[in-house]
Design an enzyme around this catalytic site. Sequence first.
Site, short mmCIF file in Angstrom:
data_model
loop_
_atom_site.label_atom_id
_atom_site.label_comp_id
_atom_site.label_asym_id
_atom_site.label_seq_id
_atom_site.Cartn_x
_atom_site.Cartn_y
_atom_site.Cartn_z
N ARG A 77 0.76 -1.38 0.17
CA ARG A 77 0.08 0.02 -0.14
C ARG A 77 0.76 1.17 -0.04
O ARG A 77 1.44 1.73 1.05
CB ARG A 77 -1.04 -0.07 1.28
CG ARG A 77 -2.07 0.92 1.23
CD ARG A 77 -2.67 1.21 2.67
NE ARG A 77 -1.75 1.91 3.41
CZ ARG A 77 -1.74 1.77 4.84
NH1 ARG A 77 -2.23 0.85 5.40
NH2 ARG A 77 -0.85 2.47 5.36
N HIS A 117 -3.85 4.17 4.46
CA HIS A 117 -4.93 3.62 4.61
C HIS A 117 -6.22 4.37 4.05
O HIS A 117 -6.91 3.45 3.48
CB HIS A 117 -5.08 3.07 5.87
CG HIS A 117 -6.36 2.23 6.36
ND1 HIS A 117 -6.36 0.88 5.83
CD2 HIS A 117 -7.29 2.40 7.00
CE1 HIS A 117 -7.50 0.54 6.42
NE2 HIS A 117 -8.19 1.43 6.85
N TYR A 149 4.06 5.59 11.15
CA TYR A 149 4.42 4.32 11.65
C TYR A 149 5.29 3.57 10.38
O TYR A 149 5.51 2.28 10.83
CB TYR A 149 3.11 3.44 11.84
CG TYR A 149 2.09 3.73 10.83
CD1 TYR A 149 2.22 2.57 9.73
CD2 TYR A 149 1.02 4.35 10.76
CE1 TYR A 149 1.18 2.69 8.72
CE2 TYR A 149 -0.05 4.21 9.58
CZ TYR A 149 0.20 3.42 8.70
OH TYR A 149 -0.80 3.66 7.54
#
Length: 390
Positions: A283, A287, A296
Amino acid sequence: MSPTPPHDPSFGPDLVEVFGPQQTDGGPELVQLLTPEGERVHHPEFDLDFSADHLRGLYRDMVLTRRIDTEATALQRHGELGIWAQLLGQEAAQIGAGRALRPQDHVFPTYREHGVAWCRGIDPLDLLGLFRGVDHGAWDPAEKHFGLYTIVIGAQALHATGYAMGMQRDGVVGTGDPDRDAAVVAHFGDGASSQGDVNEAFIFAASYNAPVVFFCQNNQWAISEPIERQSRIPLYQRALGFGFPGVRVDGNDVLATYAVTQAALQRARDGQGPTLVEAYTYRMGAHTTTDDPTRYRLSDDVEHWKLKDPIARVEVYLKRNGLVDETFLADLKKEADELGHHLREGCKALPDPEPGAMFEHVYAEETEELRVQREGFAAYHAGFESEGAR
């Protein structure tokens, strides 16, 4: 209920072999037909001949799907959408799986399958209506053979399995008629594979030999949770514990994804039961548009995966082999620009729904309880209109 037939060994012994620990590059078990450098390679179990038109079509699909994603992200940033779930980097996984379908196959998506929706002929403006909050999905699932987007994580896996079991009872599995036999695809992500619903779906699908392909886009992040904290083994190996085959495919390789999904679908249509396909991808975006992935994950990881861009590798292959020219590329850019204009203007023009529309399509026949609720809401809403008139 007839007994479950044994595992079909013709699907390839490599699908049931247990490999070693998961590797960050996808591992030696990865099915690949087109390398990140755009070189065509072959696989002993999954190899197809792709015509020039087919290759150009897959490339076009990915380019236009990325444009949909780019425009929707920009619209959200400008306040026209409440949220948007990006698919940046996952175009090959979705287009490969979407184009492997036959018209009679049925798809149960999550909330990110914009490329598969494109393959099923859904106007992407209908997707924007959902994320704008003016409808719950304006397409007809029966007509498009594409279910409504599912927000509840993993729930669609059970829906897909139940639908597949219904197909068995309708006699559209294993007849040998290519225009009749059908299968189901359930899309979900690596995060959803940890949900109970998905594992329960595996149990039912295996027990009843349901004609369903579980297609997991392993983009390696369950929002902010890395795959290493979700599974001690590669996800595709989980299928073995439930009694059906699993295969890992390079999810950034549209050719391999197409070939593997096509084989899994045909296996299901023939009555050989479920398959787990793990499309190993990444990805590259967030998100959703409410997420900040810089909190993160490392930028070096993103840069590493940009070198495996699913669209770039196909473009390199097409150019290297003289399968596209500047006219084709210019026409495609023009088509993408027209699509972008359609989405921008169409999104802003989407009408707000009638408040009472929420009571429609709840039941095939309106119940007394729903009638009372609808009439009460109408009276309540009319009260505000009366006060405004005064």
